[in-house]
Design a protein around this motif. Structure first.
Motif, PDB file in Angstrom:
ATOM      1  N   ILE A  83      10.264  -7.209   5.994  1.00 19.74           N
ATOM      2  CA  ILE A  83       9.582  -7.538   4.744  1.00 19.74           C
ATOM      3  C   ILE A  83      10.580  -8.260   3.834  1.00 19.74           C
ATOM      4  CG2 ILE A  83       8.429  -6.579   2.709  1.00 19.74           C
ATOM      5  CD1 ILE A  83       7.580  -4.215   4.571  1.00 19.74           C
ATOM      6  N   GLU A  84      11.751  -7.682   3.703  1.00 20.02           N
ATOM      7  CA  GLU A  84      12.795  -8.275   2.872  1.00 20.02           C
ATOM      8  C   GLU A  84      13.280  -9.607   3.435  1.00 20.02           C
ATOM      9  OE1 GLU A  84      12.575  -5.126   3.847  1.00 20.02           O
ATOM     10  OE2 GLU A  84      12.763  -3.878   2.055  1.00 20.02           O
ATOM     11  N   TRP A  85      13.446  -9.681   4.757  1.00 23.50           N
ATOM     12  CA  TRP A  85      13.926 -10.927   5.368  1.00 23.50           C
ATOM     13  C   TRP A  85      12.913 -12.059   5.186  1.00 23.50           C
ATOM     14  CZ3 TRP A  85      18.720 -11.830   6.077  1.00 23.50           C
ATOM     15  CH2 TRP A  85      19.606 -10.825   6.458  1.00 23.50           C
ATOM     16  N   THR A  86      11.624 -11.742   5.215  1.00 26.68           N
ATOM     17  CA  THR A  86      10.597 -12.761   4.989  1.00 26.68           C
ATOM     18  C   THR A  86      10.788 -13.396   3.612  1.00 26.68           C
ATOM     19  OG1 THR A  86       9.041 -11.566   6.410  1.00 26.68           O
ATOM     20  CG2 THR A  86       8.102 -13.185   4.911  1.00 26.68           C
ATOM     21  N   SER A  87      11.080 -12.550   2.629  1.00 21.08           N
ATOM     22  CA  SER A  87      11.311 -13.043   1.273  1.00 21.08           C
ATOM     23  C   SER A  87      12.644 -13.777   1.167  1.00 21.08           C
ATOM     24  CB  SER A  87      11.282 -11.869   0.289  1.00 21.08           C
ATOM     25  OG  SER A  87      11.550 -12.310  -1.018  1.00 21.08           O
ATOM     26  N   ALA A  88      13.687 -13.212   1.735  1.00 19.72           N
ATOM     27  CA  ALA A  88      15.023 -13.824   1.644  1.00 19.72           C
ATOM     28  C   ALA A  88      15.038 -15.220   2.248  1.00 19.72           C
ATOM     29  CB  ALA A  88      16.059 -12.941   2.333  1.00 19.72           C
ATOM     30  N   ILE A 119      -1.615  -9.188   4.702  1.00 15.89           N
ATOM     31  CA  ILE A 119      -2.148  -8.576   3.489  1.00 15.89           C
ATOM     32  C   ILE A 119      -2.019  -9.549   2.326  1.00 15.89           C
ATOM     33  CG2 ILE A 119      -1.678  -6.215   4.234  1.00 15.89           C
ATOM     34  CD1 ILE A 119       0.753  -6.283   2.246  1.00 15.89           C
ATOM     35  N   SER A 120      -2.840  -9.331   1.323  1.00 18.79           N
ATOM     36  CA  SER A 120      -2.765 -10.154   0.114  1.00 18.79           C
ATOM     37  C   SER A 120      -1.742  -9.547  -0.841  1.00 18.79           C
ATOM     38  CB  SER A 120      -4.135 -10.246  -0.540  1.00 18.79           C
ATOM     39  OG  SER A 120      -4.601  -8.950  -0.850  1.00 18.79           O
ATOM     40  N   PHE A 121      -1.434 -10.283  -1.891  1.00 22.12           N
ATOM     41  CA  PHE A 121      -0.417  -9.862  -2.849  1.00 22.12           C
ATOM     42  C   PHE A 121      -1.070  -9.430  -4.141  1.00 22.12           C
ATOM     43  CE2 PHE A 121       1.219 -13.505  -0.401  1.00 22.12           C
ATOM     44  CZ  PHE A 121       2.194 -12.836   0.336  1.00 22.12           C
ATOM     45  N   SER A 122      -0.352  -8.601  -4.883  1.00 15.62           N
ATOM     46  CA  SER A 122      -0.762  -8.295  -6.250  1.00 15.62           C
ATOM     47  C   SER A 122       0.411  -8.664  -7.161  1.00 15.62           C
ATOM     48  CB  SER A 122      -1.155  -6.828  -6.394  1.00 15.62           C
ATOM     49  OG  SER A 122      -0.042  -5.996  -6.210  1.00 15.62           O
ATOM     50  N   PRO A 123       0.146  -8.971  -8.431  1.00 16.86           N
ATOM     51  CA  PRO A 123       1.178  -9.498  -9.325  1.00 16.86           C
ATOM     52  C   PRO A 123       2.407  -8.595  -9.496  1.00 16.86           C
ATOM     53  CG  PRO A 123      -0.989  -9.608 -10.356  1.00 16.86           C
ATOM     54  CD  PRO A 123      -1.162  -8.899  -9.068  1.00 16.86           C
ATOM     55  N   ASN A 124       2.218  -7.309  -9.411  1.00 17.86           N
ATOM     56  CA  ASN A 124       3.330  -6.373  -9.630  1.00 17.86           C
ATOM     57  C   ASN A 124       3.939  -5.852  -8.338  1.00 17.86           C
ATOM     58  OD1 ASN A 124       3.046  -6.534 -12.478  1.00 17.86           O
ATOM     59  ND2 ASN A 124       1.290  -5.140 -12.329  1.00 17.86           N
ATOM     60  N   ASP A 125       3.682  -6.528  -7.239  1.00 19.12           N
ATOM     61  CA  ASP A 125       4.204  -6.052  -5.952  1.00 19.12           C
ATOM     62  C   ASP A 125       5.721  -5.958  -5.943  1.00 19.12           C
ATOM     63  OD1 ASP A 125       2.320  -5.231  -4.078  1.00 19.12           O
ATOM     64  OD2 ASP A 125       1.779  -7.278  -3.554  1.00 19.12           O
ATOM     65  N   THR A 126       6.186  -4.952  -5.231  1.00 18.22           N
ATOM     66  CA  THR A 126       7.602  -4.778  -4.909  1.00 18.22           C
ATOM     67  C   THR A 126       7.647  -4.560  -3.400  1.00 18.22           C
ATOM     68  OG1 THR A 126       7.515  -2.370  -5.118  1.00 18.22           O
ATOM     69  CG2 THR A 126       8.059  -3.635  -7.123  1.00 18.22           C
ATOM     70  N   PHE A 127       8.842  -4.530  -2.852  1.00 20.86           N
ATOM     71  CA  PHE A 127       8.920  -4.252  -1.416  1.00 20.86           C
ATOM     72  C   PHE A 127       8.331  -2.882  -1.101  1.00 20.86           C
ATOM     73  CE2 PHE A 127      12.612  -7.337  -1.524  1.00 20.86           C
ATOM     74  CZ  PHE A 127      11.865  -8.369  -1.009  1.00 20.86           C
ATOM     75  N   GLN A 128       8.533  -1.917  -1.987  1.00 17.35           N
ATOM     76  CA  GLN A 128       7.998  -0.579  -1.745  1.00 17.35           C
ATOM     77  C   GLN A 128       6.474  -0.567  -1.789  1.00 17.35           C
ATOM     78  OE1 GLN A 128       9.594   2.144  -0.553  1.00 17.35           O
ATOM     79  NE2 GLN A 128       7.489   2.819  -0.301  1.00 17.35           N
ATOM     80  N   SER A 129       5.871  -1.257  -2.753  1.00 17.42           N
ATOM     81  CA  SER A 129       4.402  -1.269  -2.818  1.00 17.42           C
ATOM     82  C   SER A 129       3.813  -1.993  -1.603  1.00 17.42           C
ATOM     83  CB  SER A 129       3.914  -1.898  -4.123  1.00 17.42           C
ATOM     84  OG  SER A 129       4.210  -3.282  -4.180  1.00 17.42           O
ATOM     85  N   ILE A 130       4.482  -3.039  -1.162  1.00 21.57           N
ATOM     86  CA  ILE A 130       4.032  -3.758   0.039  1.00 21.57           C
ATOM     87  C   ILE A 130       4.155  -2.848   1.254  1.00 21.57           C
ATOM     88  CG2 ILE A 130       4.584  -5.672   1.611  1.00 21.57           C
ATOM     89  CD1 ILE A 130       5.420  -7.244  -0.977  1.00 21.57           C
ATOM     90  N   ARG A 131       5.288  -2.174   1.367  1.00 27.04           N
ATOM     91  CA  ARG A 131       5.513  -1.278   2.496  1.00 27.04           C
ATOM     92  C   ARG A 131       4.475  -0.148   2.512  1.00 27.04           C
ATOM     93  NH1 ARG A 131      10.516  -1.620   2.444  1.00 27.04           N
ATOM     94  NH2 ARG A 131      10.856  -2.697   4.398  1.00 27.04           N
ATOM     95  N   THR A 132       4.152   0.391   1.332  1.00 19.18           N
ATOM     96  CA  THR A 132       3.162   1.466   1.258  1.00 19.18           C
ATOM     97  C   THR A 132       1.800   0.984   1.752  1.00 19.18           C
ATOM     98  OG1 THR A 132       4.331   2.533  -0.574  1.00 19.18           O
ATOM     99  CG2 THR A 132       1.998   3.075  -0.326  1.00 19.18           C
ATOM    100  N   ARG A 133       1.380  -0.209   1.348  1.00 16.14           N
ATOM    101  CA  ARG A 133       0.107  -0.754   1.830  1.00 16.14           C
ATOM    102  C   ARG A 133       0.156  -1.026   3.333  1.00 16.14           C
ATOM    103  NH1 ARG A 133       0.433  -4.257  -2.401  1.00 16.14           N
ATOM    104  NH2 ARG A 133      -0.022  -6.128  -1.212  1.00 16.14           N
ATOM    105  N   LEU A 134       1.291  -1.511   3.807  1.00 13.22           N
ATOM    106  CA  LEU A 134       1.411  -1.801   5.241  1.00 13.22           C
ATOM    107  C   LEU A 134       1.357  -0.522   6.075  1.00 13.22           C
ATOM    108  CD1 LEU A 134       4.099  -4.636   5.333  1.00 13.22           C
ATOM    109  CD2 LEU A 134       1.623  -4.847   5.623  1.00 13.22           C
ATOM    110  N   GLU A 135       1.860   0.591   5.534  1.00 13.05           N
ATOM    111  CA  GLU A 135       1.801   1.854   6.281  1.00 13.05           C
ATOM    112  C   GLU A 135       0.361   2.263   6.556  1.00 13.05           C
ATOM    113  OE1 GLU A 135       4.192   4.502   3.926  1.00 13.05           O
ATOM    114  OE2 GLU A 135       6.065   3.650   4.682  1.00 13.05           O
TER     115      GLU A 135
END
Length: 193
Positions: A83-88, A119-135
Protein backbone atom coordinates in the motif's frame (compact mmCIF):
# COMPACT_ATOMS: atom_id res chain seq x y z
CA UNK A 1 -16.78 -7.19 9.78
CA UNK A 2 -17.22 -9.84 12.46
CA UNK A 3 -19.69 -7.56 14.27
CA UNK A 4 -21.51 -6.65 11.05
CA UNK A 5 -22.20 -10.28 10.17
CA UNK A 6 -22.79 -11.37 13.79
CA UNK A 7 -19.86 -13.75 13.86
CA UNK A 8 -19.69 -15.24 17.34
CA UNK A 9 -16.82 -14.01 19.48
CA UNK A 10 -14.07 -16.32 20.63
CA UNK A 11 -10.99 -17.88 19.18
CA UNK A 12 -10.68 -19.83 15.97
CA UNK A 13 -10.01 -22.89 18.12
CA UNK A 14 -13.35 -22.37 19.95
CA UNK A 15 -15.20 -21.85 16.66
CA UNK A 16 -13.68 -25.03 15.17
CA UNK A 17 -14.56 -27.03 18.29
CA UNK A 18 -18.14 -25.71 18.35
CA UNK A 19 -18.69 -26.72 14.69
CA UNK A 20 -16.72 -29.98 14.96
CA UNK A 21 -14.08 -28.83 12.48
CA UNK A 22 -10.74 -30.59 12.97
CA UNK A 23 -8.02 -28.11 13.92
CA UNK A 24 -4.35 -28.05 14.83
CA UNK A 25 -2.26 -25.25 16.30
CA UNK A 26 1.37 -25.09 15.19
CA UNK A 27 4.13 -22.48 15.44
CA UNK A 28 5.26 -23.01 11.85
CA UNK A 29 2.87 -23.56 8.92
CA UNK A 30 5.46 -25.75 7.23
CA UNK A 31 6.09 -28.06 10.18
CA UNK A 32 5.73 -31.80 9.62
CA UNK A 33 2.78 -31.82 12.08
CA UNK A 34 0.90 -29.52 9.67
CA UNK A 35 1.85 -31.72 6.76
CA UNK A 36 0.61 -34.93 8.41
CA UNK A 37 -2.61 -33.26 9.61
CA UNK A 38 -3.41 -31.88 6.15
CA UNK A 39 -2.43 -35.08 4.33
CA UNK A 40 -4.89 -36.95 6.53
CA UNK A 41 -7.71 -34.46 5.80
CA UNK A 42 -7.02 -34.23 2.01
CA UNK A 43 -8.52 -30.74 1.51
CA UNK A 44 -9.52 -29.47 -1.92
CA UNK A 45 -8.43 -25.96 -1.01
CA UNK A 46 -6.74 -24.22 1.91
CA UNK A 47 -7.50 -20.61 2.84
CA UNK A 48 -4.22 -19.05 4.01
CA UNK A 49 -4.81 -16.00 6.18
CA UNK A 50 -1.39 -15.59 7.72
CA UNK A 51 1.89 -14.26 6.56
CA UNK A 52 4.98 -15.94 5.24
CA UNK A 53 5.88 -18.47 2.61
CA UNK A 54 4.52 -22.00 2.36
CA UNK A 55 6.94 -24.75 1.38
CA UNK A 56 6.38 -27.45 -1.21
CA UNK A 57 5.56 -30.10 1.45
CA UNK A 58 2.36 -28.13 2.20
CA UNK A 59 1.74 -26.53 -1.22
CA UNK A 60 1.36 -29.95 -2.85
CA UNK A 61 -1.33 -31.24 -0.46
CA UNK A 62 -4.62 -29.57 -1.50
CA UNK A 63 -6.16 -30.75 -4.77
CA UNK A 64 -6.83 -27.21 -6.03
CA UNK A 65 -4.29 -25.21 -4.05
CA UNK A 66 -3.74 -22.73 -1.26
CA UNK A 67 -5.56 -19.42 -1.53
CA UNK A 68 -3.93 -16.19 -0.39
CA UNK A 69 -5.56 -12.77 -0.45
CA UNK A 70 -2.92 -10.10 -0.94
CA UNK A 71 -3.40 -6.44 0.06
CA UNK A 72 -2.19 -5.13 -3.25
CA UNK A 73 -2.75 -5.30 -6.96
CA UNK A 74 -0.85 -8.17 -8.53
CA UNK A 75 1.37 -8.60 -10.42
CA UNK A 76 2.54 -4.99 -10.06
CA UNK A 77 3.03 -4.97 -6.27
CA UNK A 78 4.17 -8.23 -4.65
CA UNK A 79 5.45 -8.59 -1.10
CA UNK A 80 5.39 -6.29 1.91
CA UNK A 81 4.01 -2.80 2.57
CA UNK A 82 2.61 -2.60 -0.95
CA UNK A 83 0.00 0.00 0.00
CA UNK A 84 2.80 2.36 0.99
CA UNK A 85 4.99 1.40 -1.99
CA UNK A 86 2.12 2.14 -4.39
CA UNK A 87 2.03 5.67 -3.00
CA UNK A 88 5.81 6.10 -2.78
CA UNK A 89 6.17 5.20 -6.45
CA UNK A 90 3.40 7.59 -7.47
CA UNK A 91 1.19 4.82 -8.88
CA UNK A 92 -2.01 5.45 -6.93
CA UNK A 93 -3.92 6.64 -9.99
CA UNK A 94 -2.48 4.11 -12.45
CA UNK A 95 -2.49 0.98 -10.27
CA UNK A 96 -4.66 1.89 -7.27
CA UNK A 97 -5.21 0.16 -3.97
CA UNK A 98 -6.99 -3.15 -3.73
CA UNK A 99 -6.81 -6.85 -3.06
CA UNK A 100 -5.87 -9.82 -5.19
CA UNK A 101 -6.83 -13.44 -4.56
CA UNK A 102 -4.28 -15.88 -5.92
CA UNK A 103 -3.14 -19.45 -5.59
CA UNK A 104 0.12 -19.71 -3.71
CA UNK A 105 3.28 -21.09 -5.25
CA UNK A 106 6.90 -21.21 -4.07
CA UNK A 107 7.39 -17.48 -4.67
CA UNK A 108 6.04 -14.49 -2.78
CA UNK A 109 2.65 -13.39 -4.13
CA UNK A 110 3.59 -14.82 -7.52
CA UNK A 111 0.96 -17.55 -8.02
CA UNK A 112 -1.91 -17.57 -10.53
CA UNK A 113 -4.56 -14.87 -10.00
CA UNK A 114 -8.21 -15.68 -9.40
CA UNK A 115 -9.82 -12.33 -8.49
CA UNK A 116 -8.88 -8.65 -8.12
CA UNK A 117 -10.76 -5.71 -6.68
CA UNK A 118 -9.78 -2.05 -6.40
CA UNK A 119 -11.23 0.23 -3.75
CA UNK A 120 -12.24 3.86 -4.01
CA UNK A 121 -10.72 6.66 -1.94
CA UNK A 122 -12.13 8.99 0.65
CA UNK A 123 -10.72 12.48 1.33
CA UNK A 124 -9.39 11.65 4.80
CA UNK A 125 -7.81 8.32 3.91
CA UNK A 126 -4.61 7.23 5.59
CA UNK A 127 -2.69 4.03 5.08
CA UNK A 128 -4.41 2.63 8.17
CA UNK A 129 -7.93 3.48 6.95
CA UNK A 130 -7.12 1.95 3.56
CA UNK A 131 -5.69 -1.15 5.21
CA UNK A 132 -8.78 -1.49 7.43
CA UNK A 133 -11.09 -1.39 4.40
CA UNK A 134 -8.87 -3.85 2.53
CA UNK A 135 -9.04 -6.31 5.45
CA UNK A 136 -12.81 -6.49 5.04
CA UNK A 137 -12.42 -6.87 1.26
CA UNK A 138 -9.93 -9.71 1.83
CA UNK A 139 -12.42 -11.71 3.89
CA UNK A 140 -15.19 -11.20 1.37
CA UNK A 141 -12.88 -12.05 -1.53
CA UNK A 142 -11.63 -15.21 0.18
CA UNK A 143 -15.22 -16.41 0.63
CA UNK A 144 -16.09 -15.46 -2.97
CA UNK A 145 -12.99 -17.31 -4.18
CA UNK A 146 -13.84 -20.48 -2.29
CA UNK A 147 -17.42 -20.41 -3.60
CA UNK A 148 -16.21 -19.62 -7.13
CA UNK A 149 -13.81 -22.56 -7.10
CA UNK A 150 -16.49 -24.83 -5.65
CA UNK A 151 -18.87 -23.84 -8.45
CA UNK A 152 -16.20 -23.98 -11.21
CA UNK A 153 -16.71 -20.27 -11.94
CA UNK A 154 -13.10 -19.14 -11.52
CA UNK A 155 -10.09 -19.67 -13.69
CA UNK A 156 -6.58 -19.05 -12.39
CA UNK A 157 -4.53 -16.86 -14.72
CA UNK A 158 -0.73 -17.00 -14.48
CA UNK A 159 1.06 -13.80 -13.52
CA UNK A 160 3.54 -12.09 -15.79
CA UNK A 161 6.46 -11.63 -13.39
CA UNK A 162 7.95 -8.96 -15.69
CA UNK A 163 5.00 -6.65 -14.99
CA UNK A 164 5.75 -6.14 -11.31
CA UNK A 165 8.29 -5.93 -8.55
CA UNK A 166 8.95 -7.64 -5.26
CA UNK A 167 8.73 -5.20 -2.33
CA UNK A 168 10.09 -5.48 1.18
CA UNK A 169 9.38 -3.77 4.52
CA UNK A 170 9.50 -0.02 4.07
CA UNK A 171 11.91 2.15 6.06
CA UNK A 172 10.09 4.69 8.33
CA UNK A 173 11.48 7.69 6.41
CA UNK A 174 10.28 6.21 3.15
CA UNK A 175 6.89 5.54 4.80
CA UNK A 176 6.67 9.24 5.78
CA UNK A 177 7.38 10.18 2.15
CA UNK A 178 4.68 7.74 0.96
CA UNK A 179 2.16 9.22 3.44
CA UNK A 180 2.93 12.70 2.15
CA UNK A 181 2.35 11.47 -1.43
CA UNK A 182 -0.98 9.93 -0.41
CA UNK A 183 -2.13 13.16 1.23
CA UNK A 184 -1.09 15.22 -1.82
CA UNK A 185 -2.83 12.81 -4.19
CA UNK A 186 -6.08 12.86 -2.21
CA UNK A 187 -5.98 16.67 -1.98
CA UNK A 188 -5.43 16.89 -5.74
CA UNK A 189 -8.30 14.46 -6.39
CA UNK A 190 -10.67 16.50 -4.22
CA UNK A 191 -9.66 19.75 -5.90
CA UNK A 192 -10.07 18.17 -9.33
CA UNK A 193 -13.60 16.92 -8.62
Amino acid sequence: LAKQINLPSGSLKDLAHEHQIPSLIVRDHNHSDSQYFLEEKQPDVIAFTGGGLIRENILSIPHIGILNCHTGILPQFRGMDVIEWTSAEGKIERVGFGVTLHLMDKGMDSGPILLKKKISFSPNDTFQSIRTRLEVEMVEMMVAGIKGLRDNKLKALPQDSNKGKQYFVMHPRMAAFAAKNLKAYLHEEIQGN
